[in-house]
Design an enzyme around this catalytic site. Sequence first.
Site, mmCIF file in Angstrom:
data_model
loop_
_atom_site.group_PDB
_atom_site.id
_atom_site.type_symbol
_atom_site.label_atom_id
_atom_site.label_comp_id
_atom_site.label_asym_id
_atom_site.label_seq_id
_atom_site.Cartn_x
_atom_site.Cartn_y
_atom_site.Cartn_z
ATOM 1 N N TRP A 102 -36.992 -41.307 -40.351
ATOM 2 C CA TRP A 102 -37.137 -42.714 -39.975
ATOM 3 C C TRP A 102 -35.804 -43.362 -39.689
ATOM 4 O O TRP A 102 -35.675 -44.146 -38.739
ATOM 5 C CB TRP A 102 -37.933 -43.492 -41.024
ATOM 6 C CG TRP A 102 -39.386 -43.159 -40.955
ATOM 7 C CD1 TRP A 102 -40.129 -42.505 -41.893
ATOM 8 C CD2 TRP A 102 -40.296 -43.411 -39.855
ATOM 9 N NE1 TRP A 102 -41.428 -42.347 -41.452
ATOM 10 C CE2 TRP A 102 -41.551 -42.894 -40.210
ATOM 11 C CE3 TRP A 102 -40.151 -44.025 -38.609
ATOM 12 C CZ2 TRP A 102 -42.666 -42.970 -39.359
ATOM 13 C CZ3 TRP A 102 -41.258 -44.104 -37.765
ATOM 14 C CH2 TRP A 102 -42.496 -43.584 -38.146
ATOM 15 N N ASP A 171 -34.936 -50.833 -43.874
ATOM 16 C CA ASP A 171 -36.321 -50.523 -43.534
ATOM 17 C C ASP A 171 -36.993 -50.114 -44.843
ATOM 18 O O ASP A 171 -36.717 -49.056 -45.388
ATOM 19 C CB ASP A 171 -36.353 -49.384 -42.517
ATOM 20 C CG ASP A 171 -37.774 -48.892 -42.220
ATOM 21 O OD1 ASP A 171 -38.735 -49.440 -42.785
ATOM 22 O OD2 ASP A 171 -37.902 -47.943 -41.412
ATOM 23 N N LYS A 195 -48.447 -49.405 -45.578
ATOM 24 C CA LYS A 195 -48.271 -48.477 -46.702
ATOM 25 C C LYS A 195 -48.470 -49.182 -48.042
ATOM 26 O O LYS A 195 -49.257 -48.751 -48.848
ATOM 27 C CB LYS A 195 -46.913 -47.812 -46.612
ATOM 28 C CG LYS A 195 -46.925 -46.708 -45.552
ATOM 29 C CD LYS A 195 -45.728 -46.659 -44.682
ATOM 30 C CE LYS A 195 -45.964 -45.721 -43.503
ATOM 31 N NZ LYS A 195 -44.937 -45.858 -42.481
HETATM 32 C C1 LIG Z 1 -44.291 -45.747 -41.346
HETATM 33 C C2 LIG Z 1 -42.856 -46.070 -41.221
HETATM 34 C C3 LIG Z 1 -42.320 -46.675 -40.072
HETATM 35 C C4 LIG Z 1 -43.144 -46.948 -38.829
HETATM 36 O O1 LIG Z 1 -43.955 -48.004 -38.992
HETATM 37 P P1 LIG Z 1 -44.845 -48.555 -37.763
HETATM 38 O O2 LIG Z 1 -45.441 -49.771 -38.368
HETATM 39 O O3 LIG Z 1 -45.836 -47.476 -37.424
HETATM 40 O O4 LIG Z 1 -43.942 -48.840 -36.638
HETATM 41 C C5 LIG Z 1 -40.986 -46.984 -40.063
HETATM 42 N N1 LIG Z 1 -40.194 -46.718 -41.117
HETATM 43 C C6 LIG Z 1 -40.659 -46.135 -42.233
HETATM 44 C C7 LIG Z 1 -39.743 -45.871 -43.374
HETATM 45 C C8 LIG Z 1 -42.003 -45.785 -42.313
HETATM 46 O O5 LIG Z 1 -42.483 -45.196 -43.428
#
Ligand SMILES: *Cc1c(COP(=O)(O)O)cnc(C)c1O
Length: 359
Positions: A102, A171, A195
């Site tokens: 990521w 993030d 999540k």
């Molecule tokens: C799932 C995830 C993303 C992507 O998220 P989207 O909402 O599908 O764009 C980005 N960063 C991390 C750490 C993730 O787990």
Amino acid sequence: MSRVFNFGAGPAGLPVEVLEEARDQLLDFQGSGMSIMESSHRGKEYDAVHQEAIANLKSLLQLDADHEVLFLQGGASMQFGMLPLNLLGVGQTADYIHTGSWAGKAIKEAKLIGKVHLAADVSKARPARIPKVGELALTPGAAYVHLTSNETIDGTEWWEFPRTESPLVADMSSDILSRPFDANRFGLIYAGAQKNLGPSGLCLVVIRKDLAARSPATLSSMLRYATHLEENSLYNTPPTFGIYILMLVTRWIKAMGLENLHLRNREKAAKLYAAIDGSGGFYRGTAAPECRSNMNVTFRLPSEALEEQFVKEASKHSMKGLKGHRSVGGIRASIYNAFPAAGVDALVSFMREFQSKNG
Ligand SMILES: *Cc1c(COP(=O)(O)O)cnc(C)c1O
């Protein structure tokens, strides 16, 4: 009703209590005669939901008056671009810490927009790990420093965040509100909701308000943090149903208490890591023990054929979504906030049984 244990990495399981409440209110929200999905985003029913969602987040994150909560769309992936578009000015450098899949995507997008310096790159490290604070080569005067608090695919998590002079950006898509932390130390936090917070289609952004003033004047309105800050995330129609579910989820976290939730998360993960470590090498963790994620537990079996069989048999026992990400293979058990402890116990006993048959 038969609900499975959903080990999927995202969208992930929601608290049953939240789903039940949403079901009960689905056709007639609090006597309004319509669903919250059908209500105006400027009406009083939705307005109360919107305000409570923001208030719950502010209270759980203990945000100070310098920080604000935004509800945006386009997922965390949109933030990979929106962040540098707003905060990485011409001639400036942004520091990125490369920890895996990521972080790599965030870096790729930032490079399209401006100058990126890798303050550390452990993306190829095996076992997967997080850099130590002393390993970071930070740029003086960097526009910001970006990290990925939990690498969902690689199964690693930052246990202690670095102190940086430049604004720290994270993030936190896969571990937001899984533990207490000092959110006020961050310039910006973003997290796709699917999540730990609610359904997909909604992205949480926490921003230190002064940073919103940095956006270039030519940036279009929807892409500017300042637009959403000024309009309290109601510049256009926000993802109202997603925000409603997030509001219920944050209510659920408040009722449990973030510290209790953290303890529960730690216990769940510890049980799985103990099962891996106690298997005499049949199961092998892929993350360095000092950086193991409490959200995504990643491990391998002696062969890919056994891994495939493991996923297939687990599925027959109502344990779904255990296949590792296609880019790395192996097994991944995602055990976010809402994942029940009983599901972890079920997986641990399945692991023992599977090893005794195949080990
Ligand atoms: C799932 C995830 C993303 C992507 O998220 P989207 O909402 O599908 O764009 C980005 N960063 C991390 C750490 C993730 O787990």
